[in-house]
Design a protein around this motif. Structure first.
Motif, PDB file in Angstrom:
ATOM      1  N   CYS A  41      -1.483 -22.981 -12.445  1.00  0.00           N
ATOM      2  CA  CYS A  41      -2.597 -22.999 -11.502  1.00  0.00           C
ATOM      3  C   CYS A  41      -3.195 -21.603 -11.409  1.00  0.00           C
ATOM      4  CB  CYS A  41      -2.140 -23.488 -10.121  1.00  0.00           C
ATOM      5  SG  CYS A  41      -0.953 -22.427  -9.310  1.00  0.00           S
ATOM      6  N   LEU A  42      -4.451 -21.505 -11.116  1.00  0.00           N
ATOM      7  CA  LEU A  42      -5.161 -20.229 -11.135  1.00  0.00           C
ATOM      8  C   LEU A  42      -4.718 -19.241 -10.050  1.00  0.00           C
ATOM      9  CD1 LEU A  42      -7.309 -18.776 -12.741  1.00  0.00           C
ATOM     10  CD2 LEU A  42      -9.011 -19.691 -11.181  1.00  0.00           C
ATOM     11  N   PRO A  43      -4.427 -19.664  -8.824  1.00  0.00           N
ATOM     12  CA  PRO A  43      -4.093 -18.686  -7.778  1.00  0.00           C
ATOM     13  C   PRO A  43      -2.876 -17.810  -8.085  1.00  0.00           C
ATOM     14  CG  PRO A  43      -4.551 -20.812  -6.798  1.00  0.00           C
ATOM     15  CD  PRO A  43      -4.509 -21.017  -8.277  1.00  0.00           C
ATOM     16  N   CYS A  44      -1.874 -18.371  -8.729  1.00  0.00           N
ATOM     17  CA  CYS A  44      -0.660 -17.586  -9.027  1.00  0.00           C
ATOM     18  C   CYS A  44      -0.931 -16.427  -9.976  1.00  0.00           C
ATOM     19  CB  CYS A  44       0.432 -18.469  -9.615  1.00  0.00           C
ATOM     20  SG  CYS A  44       1.499 -19.178  -8.390  1.00  0.00           S
ATOM     21  N   PRO A  45      -1.402 -16.687 -11.201  1.00  0.00           N
ATOM     22  CA  PRO A  45      -1.591 -15.550 -12.106  1.00  0.00           C
ATOM     23  C   PRO A  45      -2.672 -14.586 -11.645  1.00  0.00           C
ATOM     24  CG  PRO A  45      -2.363 -17.585 -13.149  1.00  0.00           C
ATOM     25  CD  PRO A  45      -1.692 -17.970 -11.865  1.00  0.00           C
ATOM     26  N   MET A  46      -3.773 -15.100 -11.152  1.00  0.00           N
ATOM     27  CA  MET A  46      -4.867 -14.219 -10.726  1.00  0.00           C
ATOM     28  C   MET A  46      -4.447 -13.374  -9.529  1.00  0.00           C
ATOM     29  SD  MET A  46      -7.272 -14.548 -12.876  1.00  0.00           S
ATOM     30  CE  MET A  46      -8.652 -13.790 -12.096  1.00  0.00           C
ATOM     31  N   GLY A  47      -3.863 -14.027  -8.545  1.00  0.00           N
ATOM     32  CA  GLY A  47      -3.423 -13.292  -7.348  1.00  0.00           C
ATOM     33  C   GLY A  47      -2.330 -12.297  -7.656  1.00  0.00           C
ATOM     34  N   SER A  48      -1.359 -12.707  -8.466  1.00  0.00           N
ATOM     35  CA  SER A  48      -0.241 -11.825  -8.800  1.00  0.00           C
ATOM     36  C   SER A  48      -0.700 -10.607  -9.590  1.00  0.00           C
ATOM     37  CB  SER A  48       0.807 -12.584  -9.612  1.00  0.00           C
ATOM     38  OG  SER A  48       1.356 -13.627  -8.859  1.00  0.00           O
ATOM     39  N   TYR A  49      -1.526 -10.820 -10.594  1.00  0.00           N
ATOM     40  CA  TYR A  49      -2.011  -9.698 -11.402  1.00  0.00           C
ATOM     41  C   TYR A  49      -2.866  -8.740 -10.565  1.00  0.00           C
ATOM     42  CZ  TYR A  49      -0.314 -11.593 -15.812  1.00  0.00           C
ATOM     43  OH  TYR A  49       0.489 -12.036 -16.826  1.00  0.00           O
ATOM     44  N   GLU A  50      -3.729  -9.304  -9.757  1.00  0.00           N
ATOM     45  CA  GLU A  50      -4.595  -8.459  -8.933  1.00  0.00           C
ATOM     46  C   GLU A  50      -3.781  -7.669  -7.911  1.00  0.00           C
ATOM     47  OE1 GLU A  50      -8.014  -6.621  -7.976  1.00  0.00           O
ATOM     48  OE2 GLU A  50      -7.820  -8.097  -9.562  1.00  0.00           O
ATOM     49  N   MET A  51      -2.798  -8.303  -7.292  1.00  0.00           N
ATOM     50  CA  MET A  51      -1.959  -7.580  -6.326  1.00  0.00           C
ATOM     51  C   MET A  51      -1.098  -6.533  -7.021  1.00  0.00           C
ATOM     52  SD  MET A  51      -0.878 -10.038  -3.185  1.00  0.00           S
ATOM     53  CE  MET A  51      -0.137 -11.369  -4.104  1.00  0.00           C
ATOM     54  N   ARG A  52      -0.633  -6.834  -8.232  1.00  0.00           N
ATOM     55  CA  ARG A  52       0.178  -5.850  -8.955  1.00  0.00           C
ATOM     56  C   ARG A  52      -0.625  -4.573  -9.216  1.00  0.00           C
ATOM     57  NH1 ARG A  52       3.347  -6.855 -14.597  1.00  0.00           N
ATOM     58  NH2 ARG A  52       1.262  -7.261 -15.371  1.00  0.00           N
ATOM     59  N   ILE A  53      -1.886  -4.716  -9.586  1.00  0.00           N
ATOM     60  CA  ILE A  53      -2.747  -3.550  -9.802  1.00  0.00           C
ATOM     61  C   ILE A  53      -2.851  -2.726  -8.525  1.00  0.00           C
ATOM     62  CG2 ILE A  53      -5.138  -2.823 -10.202  1.00  0.00           C
ATOM     63  CD1 ILE A  53      -5.320  -5.276 -12.141  1.00  0.00           C
ATOM     64  N   ARG A  54      -3.033  -3.405  -7.400  1.00  0.00           N
ATOM     65  CA  ARG A  54      -3.173  -2.708  -6.109  1.00  0.00           C
ATOM     66  C   ARG A  54      -1.862  -2.028  -5.699  1.00  0.00           C
ATOM     67  NH1 ARG A  54      -8.772  -3.158  -5.414  1.00  0.00           N
ATOM     68  NH2 ARG A  54      -9.325  -5.154  -6.279  1.00  0.00           N
ATOM     69  N   ARG A  72      -4.345  -7.765   1.562  1.00  0.00           N
ATOM     70  CA  ARG A  72      -4.331  -8.598   2.784  1.00  0.00           C
ATOM     71  C   ARG A  72      -5.147  -9.876   2.612  1.00  0.00           C
ATOM     72  NH1 ARG A  72      -4.664  -3.439   6.318  1.00  0.00           N
ATOM     73  NH2 ARG A  72      -2.498  -3.244   6.958  1.00  0.00           N
ATOM     74  N   GLN A  73      -6.169  -9.844   1.775  1.00  0.00           N
ATOM     75  CA  GLN A  73      -6.984 -11.041   1.529  1.00  0.00           C
ATOM     76  C   GLN A  73      -6.332 -11.975   0.512  1.00  0.00           C
ATOM     77  OE1 GLN A  73     -10.757  -9.537   0.211  1.00  0.00           O
ATOM     78  NE2 GLN A  73     -11.376  -8.853   2.249  1.00  0.00           N
ATOM     79  N   ILE A  74      -5.782 -11.396  -0.549  1.00  0.00           N
ATOM     80  CA  ILE A  74      -5.245 -12.201  -1.653  1.00  0.00           C
ATOM     81  C   ILE A  74      -3.971 -12.941  -1.277  1.00  0.00           C
ATOM     82  CG2 ILE A  74      -4.256 -12.088  -3.977  1.00  0.00           C
ATOM     83  CD1 ILE A  74      -6.169  -9.705  -4.490  1.00  0.00           C
ATOM     84  N   ALA A  75      -3.040 -12.272  -0.604  1.00  0.00           N
ATOM     85  CA  ALA A  75      -1.725 -12.864  -0.327  1.00  0.00           C
ATOM     86  C   ALA A  75      -1.812 -14.188   0.444  1.00  0.00           C
ATOM     87  CB  ALA A  75      -0.833 -11.865   0.394  1.00  0.00           C
TER      88      ALA A  75
END
Length: 196
Positions: A41-54, A72-75
């Motif tokens: 599903c899209l939320p897992c990889p997109m959210g995880s990668y984006e949060m990892r960068i942050r 705070r928005q992504i999680a």
């Protein structure tokens, strides 16, 4: 299935060895992305990668308040939209850290790390008044990051000890071997403001 549950349990045990919330979250994200994430599903990889960068920016003292706001928005979105338990667990872990200790995130945005585990935000420094030039730290340094000369009573004009930050891997060996407390760990941003 049992193997993936075992992987998540090992990730949780690894995070318990760390003190810094940012390092725990970064380890959790890295292990999740590299291991049990299925990416169906899209939320897992997109959210995880984006949060990892942050989180990487937070750990390197390069983050801005905008990075923290994005986390705070992504999680919560990832927690709601993820279809698997693994994605929800990752998001929940980060949401819990944001709620329990928001001030620690603010310190990281300012460029510090209260637990001294974020290697990008700390620097090792020799305190000249405490250093007796015993040479133990230089011998212990595997990175050859410590410059100086052992004090010899027969000679004068020896080179005082200093740590070359670009060579230092922040392994902590110099702090461990110094019996005189002459090596300290300081926040890099604080040191920069003192020098400037």
């Amino acid at each position: 299935m049992a193997e993936k549950e075992k992987d998540m349990k090992e990730i949780t045990e690894d995070t318990n060895q760390l003190q810094c919330i940012v390092q725990k979250a970064l380890l959790f994200l890295n292990e999740f992305i590299d291991g049990p994430m299925c990416a169906r599903c899209l939320p897992c990889p997109m959210g995880s990668y984006e949060m990892r960068i942050r989180f990487m920016r937070l750990s390197k003292a390069e983050a801005t308040p905008a990075d923290l706001e994005k986390i705070r928005q992504i999680a919560p979105l990832m927690f709601e939209a993820s279809m698997c338990k693994k994605g929800k667990d990752t998001a929940k872990f980060i949401i819990d850290t944001l709620e329990k200790a928001p001030e620690i995130y603010d310190v990281h945005v300012a460029g510090g790390c209260p637990d001294r585990e974020c290697k990008g935000s700390i620097q090792y420094r020799v305190i000249p008044d405490k250093c007796v030039s015993c040479d133990e730290c230089r011998i212990a340094c595997k990175d050859f990051a410590i410059l100086g000369e052992k004090k010899d009573m027969r000679f004068s004009g020896y080179i005082p000890y200093e740590i070359v930050d670009k060579r230092c891997s922040r392994c902590g060996e110099c702090v461990r071997v110094c019996r005189y407390g002459a090596v300290e760990i300081v926040d890099k941003k604080v040191l920069e403001t003192v020098i400037v």
